[in-house]
Design an enzyme around this catalytic site. Sequence first.
Site, PDB file in Angstrom:
ATOM      1  N   ARG A 176       0.842  -1.200   0.000  1.00 30.00           N
ATOM      2  CA  ARG A 176       0.000   0.000   0.000  1.00 30.00           C
ATOM      3  C   ARG A 176       0.874   1.246   0.000  1.00 30.00           C
ATOM      4  NH1 ARG A 176      -4.650  -0.047   4.341  1.00 30.00           N
ATOM      5  NH2 ARG A 176      -5.362   1.707   3.072  1.00 30.00           N
ATOM      6  N   CYS A 234      -1.219   5.785   9.286  1.00 29.25           N
ATOM      7  CA  CYS A 234      -1.537   4.508   8.629  1.00 29.25           C
ATOM      8  C   CYS A 234      -2.653   4.787   7.640  1.00 29.25           C
ATOM      9  CB  CYS A 234      -1.915   3.442   9.666  1.00 29.25           C
ATOM     10  SG  CYS A 234      -3.337   3.889  10.683  1.00 29.25           S
TER      11      CYS A 234
END
Length: 297
Positions: A176, A234
């Site tokens: 990611r 995050c």
Amino acid sequence: MEPLIDVPGLEARLASGLRTVLLDVRWVLGDPHGQDHYLAEHLPGAVFVDLATELADPAVPDRGRHPLPSRDRFQESARRWGLRNGDVVVAYDDSGNMAAARLWWMLRDAGVREVYLLDGGLGAWRAAGLPREAGPVHPVPGDVELGTGQMPVADAGAAATWPQSGLLLDARAGERYRGEIEPVDPRAGHIPGAVSAPTAANLDQAGRFLAPAELRRRFESLGVQDGRPLAVYCGSGVTAAHEVAALELAGFSAVLYPGSFSEWSNRPDLPVATGAEPGDGAAPGGISGGAGGSVAL
């Protein structure tokens, strides 16, 4: 304060009759059945905490997928879980404390002095052969008074400029960060200048935190240094709290960016970097409370 309690420590505490509030935060991205998992099996006396509705406000683009709730909303939930002033709280989940750390961080931010993560979570308790129970737990409502602002936070503007004078860690999975996949947020990649530091690397194969010395070596290899300003994000401010706990175990203090990439990627005025390297570029902004890939807008 030490963020962890191990299974023997918790077992001894419960056996002694010391008041301990057990909170089960069973949540994993993509799995909406956390409460069902809880009802099937949990620590005796543990109360279920719904991360999506009790540890977050509804998702909005300019605040991310899991915005922090107001103090009043959080206090209402905490009282529903039975919390009283001075309680010792132990939070856990069944995913290496990736979800439970959100509650740990929020209670620390609210001024709760003794809140711990059960190292290894439900899996460690189960592996020790200790009893579990099924079904709901309905505690007597508590009267805890919560505060706010005890843990430092950064906003998007601070995250944009952070790499210029400090270190910004991205706690998501490497794929990611690199922009190879993005299952939930509108753009793939990472905040320019951020260094990849996947949260999963904080744990051993049994889902327990690595020893403090191992964690310190890990973070130092990523550029963490005493005295260097440090912030973490995050996807939506959940697993970044786990990174804050791991950094604390390693002897470092970190600022949390609660909106994280879900907020950042919803703002087309902010750049996104892709690839394995931090990239460059920044946007204006500021901080409250408390390093090349290609860059795409």
